[in-house]
Design a protein around this motif. Structure first.
Motif, PDB file in Angstrom:
ATOM      1  N   HIS A  83       0.823  -1.213   0.000  1.00  0.00           N
ATOM      2  CA  HIS A  83       0.000   0.000   0.000  1.00  0.00           C
ATOM      3  C   HIS A  83       0.854   1.258   0.000  1.00  0.00           C
ATOM      4  CE1 HIS A  83      -3.839  -2.111   1.750  1.00  0.00           C
ATOM      5  NE2 HIS A  83      -3.603  -2.416   0.494  1.00  0.00           N
ATOM      6  N   MET A  84       1.982   1.232   0.720  1.00  0.00           N
ATOM      7  CA  MET A  84       2.867   2.393   0.737  1.00  0.00           C
ATOM      8  C   MET A  84       3.448   2.673  -0.638  1.00  0.00           C
ATOM      9  SD  MET A  84       4.948   2.158   4.352  1.00  0.00           S
ATOM     10  CE  MET A  84       5.676   3.790   4.153  1.00  0.00           C
ATOM     11  N   VAL A  85       3.868   1.624  -1.329  1.00  0.00           N
ATOM     12  CA  VAL A  85       4.424   1.786  -2.672  1.00  0.00           C
ATOM     13  C   VAL A  85       3.370   2.377  -3.601  1.00  0.00           C
ATOM     14  CG1 VAL A  85       5.321   0.562  -4.689  1.00  0.00           C
ATOM     15  CG2 VAL A  85       6.135  -0.042  -2.394  1.00  0.00           C
ATOM     16  N   THR A  86       2.149   1.864  -3.517  1.00  0.00           N
ATOM     17  CA  THR A  86       1.063   2.391  -4.346  1.00  0.00           C
ATOM     18  C   THR A  86       0.780   3.842  -4.004  1.00  0.00           C
ATOM     19  OG1 THR A  86       0.071   0.176  -4.457  1.00  0.00           O
ATOM     20  CG2 THR A  86      -1.329   2.032  -5.078  1.00  0.00           C
ATOM     21  N   ALA A  87       0.770   4.152  -2.704  1.00  0.00           N
ATOM     22  CA  ALA A  87       0.517   5.534  -2.281  1.00  0.00           C
ATOM     23  C   ALA A  87       1.564   6.483  -2.851  1.00  0.00           C
ATOM     24  CB  ALA A  87       0.500   5.610  -0.752  1.00  0.00           C
ATOM     25  N   PHE A  88       2.827   6.101  -2.792  1.00  0.00           N
ATOM     26  CA  PHE A  88       3.888   6.938  -3.346  1.00  0.00           C
ATOM     27  C   PHE A  88       3.665   7.185  -4.836  1.00  0.00           C
ATOM     28  CE2 PHE A  88       6.915   5.253   0.124  1.00  0.00           C
ATOM     29  CZ  PHE A  88       6.653   6.346   0.928  1.00  0.00           C
ATOM     30  N   ASN A  89       3.207   6.174  -5.551  1.00  0.00           N
ATOM     31  CA  ASN A  89       2.976   6.309  -6.992  1.00  0.00           C
ATOM     32  C   ASN A  89       1.873   7.308  -7.307  1.00  0.00           C
ATOM     33  OD1 ASN A  89       4.973   4.467  -7.617  1.00  0.00           O
ATOM     34  ND2 ASN A  89       3.586   2.722  -7.699  1.00  0.00           N
ATOM     35  N   TYR A  90       0.984   7.550  -6.336  1.00  0.00           N
ATOM     36  CA  TYR A  90      -0.125   8.488  -6.543  1.00  0.00           C
ATOM     37  C   TYR A  90       0.051   9.761  -5.706  1.00  0.00           C
ATOM     38  CZ  TYR A  90      -2.697   5.129  -9.357  1.00  0.00           C
ATOM     39  OH  TYR A  90      -3.088   4.276 -10.370  1.00  0.00           O
ATOM     40  N   GLU A 107      14.519   0.871   4.784  1.00  0.00           N
ATOM     41  CA  GLU A 107      15.530   1.529   3.957  1.00  0.00           C
ATOM     42  C   GLU A 107      15.002   1.764   2.540  1.00  0.00           C
ATOM     43  OE1 GLU A 107      20.118   0.756   2.348  1.00  0.00           O
ATOM     44  OE2 GLU A 107      19.249  -0.541   3.896  1.00  0.00           O
ATOM     45  N   GLU A 108      14.364   0.752   1.975  1.00  0.00           N
ATOM     46  CA  GLU A 108      13.825   0.860   0.611  1.00  0.00           C
ATOM     47  C   GLU A 108      12.715   1.903   0.531  1.00  0.00           C
ATOM     48  OE1 GLU A 108      11.120  -1.938  -2.357  1.00  0.00           O
ATOM     49  OE2 GLU A 108      12.436  -2.900  -0.886  1.00  0.00           O
ATOM     50  N   LEU A 109      11.812   1.895   1.506  1.00  0.00           N
ATOM     51  CA  LEU A 109      10.689   2.842   1.503  1.00  0.00           C
ATOM     52  C   LEU A 109      11.177   4.272   1.769  1.00  0.00           C
ATOM     53  CD1 LEU A 109       8.185   0.595   3.459  1.00  0.00           C
ATOM     54  CD2 LEU A 109       7.919   1.328   1.077  1.00  0.00           C
ATOM     55  N   THR A 112      12.515   5.687  -1.483  1.00  0.00           N
ATOM     56  CA  THR A 112      11.437   6.083  -2.395  1.00  0.00           C
ATOM     57  C   THR A 112      10.801   7.393  -1.943  1.00  0.00           C
ATOM     58  OG1 THR A 112      10.960   3.765  -2.891  1.00  0.00           O
ATOM     59  CG2 THR A 112       9.257   5.369  -3.436  1.00  0.00           C
ATOM     60  N   ALA A 113      10.512   7.499  -0.635  1.00  0.00           N
ATOM     61  CA  ALA A 113       9.893   8.720  -0.119  1.00  0.00           C
ATOM     62  C   ALA A 113      10.776   9.937  -0.362  1.00  0.00           C
ATOM     63  CB  ALA A 113       9.602   8.561   1.371  1.00  0.00           C
ATOM     64  N   SER A 114      12.076   9.777  -0.141  1.00  0.00           N
ATOM     65  CA  SER A 114      13.007  10.896  -0.330  1.00  0.00           C
ATOM     66  C   SER A 114      13.101  11.293  -1.796  1.00  0.00           C
ATOM     67  CB  SER A 114      14.393  10.517   0.199  1.00  0.00           C
ATOM     68  OG  SER A 114      14.352  10.261   1.584  1.00  0.00           O
ATOM     69  N   GLU A 115      13.138  10.303  -2.685  1.00  0.00           N
ATOM     70  CA  GLU A 115      13.207  10.599  -4.118  1.00  0.00           C
ATOM     71  C   GLU A 115      11.975  11.369  -4.579  1.00  0.00           C
ATOM     72  OE1 GLU A 115      13.696   6.759  -5.836  1.00  0.00           O
ATOM     73  OE2 GLU A 115      15.892   6.719  -5.561  1.00  0.00           O
ATOM     74  N   ALA A 120       6.161  10.373   4.893  1.00  0.00           N
ATOM     75  CA  ALA A 120       5.614   9.073   5.266  1.00  0.00           C
ATOM     76  C   ALA A 120       5.995   8.798   6.711  1.00  0.00           C
ATOM     77  CB  ALA A 120       6.141   7.966   4.358  1.00  0.00           C
ATOM     78  N   ILE A 121       5.129   8.100   7.425  1.00  0.00           N
ATOM     79  CA  ILE A 121       5.404   7.749   8.816  1.00  0.00           C
ATOM     80  C   ILE A 121       5.052   6.285   9.040  1.00  0.00           C
ATOM     81  CG2 ILE A 121       4.754   8.121  11.232  1.00  0.00           C
ATOM     82  CD1 ILE A 121       4.214  11.064  10.511  1.00  0.00           C
TER      83      ILE A 121
END
Length: 264
Positions: A83-90, A107-109, A112-115, A120-121
């Motif tokens: 869900h986090m990955v999908t949220a970042f995409n939108y 680390e991976e999430l 992505t958030a920084s890029e 995100a929390i």
């Protein structure tokens, strides 16, 4: 006005989150994501919530059709990560209350958030008292370095130790050198009796019906002991922290792990 989608609305935490969001003047609940009841209205599948919002089973479809600033996810580690990955995409900012994320996941999430420069929390615990317990424990560990942690949760919890206990141990480890506790020749006559070992600290997990979320941090020193304890007696105790996370995530540009990062 912050537009919010909640994933896991029919769980114990999810129900309280729905009530909290609906009761806040600056929050709007636009939809929920559930593992079933696609196309229904939440008030029809959870009458006690009286929330007239659509139910989706597919997170991506929800984001395509509904206005959303923040996703509150109260599901499971595997689902929460997806869900986090999908949220970042939108361009949606996730607030996740699920424990069990690995260091590699975080680390991976975070990357992505920084890029994407999206806040995100991930919070192992939303109870403000539990966050203060972690902070007080870190402070005490500077002076009393023999530490054991006992955490108690309901018997439906899947991960052990709890994310809160691990986070507490990690914070203590920042100010405490790794050391072996107990007698040098100590032997477990029953495997696991001394609990999990985190840099010499022992973590003990209790799982019983009737429990919610409880943690003790015990410090031992010469001629003295110190015990710090926090108890969540019901799940409303987590809602002030969820509200804080939603408000704060709107101002972040990366992932923050733990509400302790947001509380002085």
């Amino acid at each position: 006005m912050i537009h919010i989608v909640i994933a896991g609305p029919r769980g114990n935490m999810g129900k309280e989150a729905v009530k909290m969001v609906m009761g806040e003047e600056t929050f709007t609940l636009t939809a929920v994501v559930d593992r079933k009841h696609d196309g229904a209205r939440l008030k029809d599948v959870a009458p006690d919530l009286d929330a007239d919002v659509p139910v989706y089973t597919n997170m991506e479809e929800c984001f395509q059709k509904e206005v959303c600033d923040v996703l509150i996810d109260l599901t499971s580690p595997e689902t929460g990560k997806q869900h986090m990955v999908t949220a970042f995409n939108y361009n949606v900012r996730p607030v996740v209350g699920t424990t069990g994320f690995t260091d590699e996941d975080i680390e991976e999430l975070t990357k992505t958030a920084s890029e994407k420069e999206l806040g995100a929390i991930i919070a192992p615990n939303f109870a403000i008292g539990a966050i203060l317990l972690m902070k007080f424990s870190k402070q005490a560990a500077k002076y009393m370095t023999d530490v054991e942690i006992i955490e108690q949760h309901h018997d439906k919890k899947l991960d052990a130790p709890s994310g809160t206990a691990i986070k507490t141990a990690q914070m203590i480890a920042e100010v405490r050198e790794e050391k072996t506790q107990g007698h040098v020749d100590e032997t477990e006559t029953l495997q696991g009796a001394r609990g999990a070992d985190f840099e010499g600290m022992r973590i003990h997990s209790v799982r019983l019906p009737g429990r919610v979320a409880h943690q003790e941090v015990l410090f031992g020193g010469q001629g003295q002991t110190l015990t710090l304890r926090h108890d969540s007696l019901d799940r409303t105790s987590f809602m002030p922290g969820v509200k804080l996370a939603v408000d704060e995530v709107m101002h972040l540009k990366t992932l923050v792990y733990g509400l302790d990062q947001l509380i002085d």
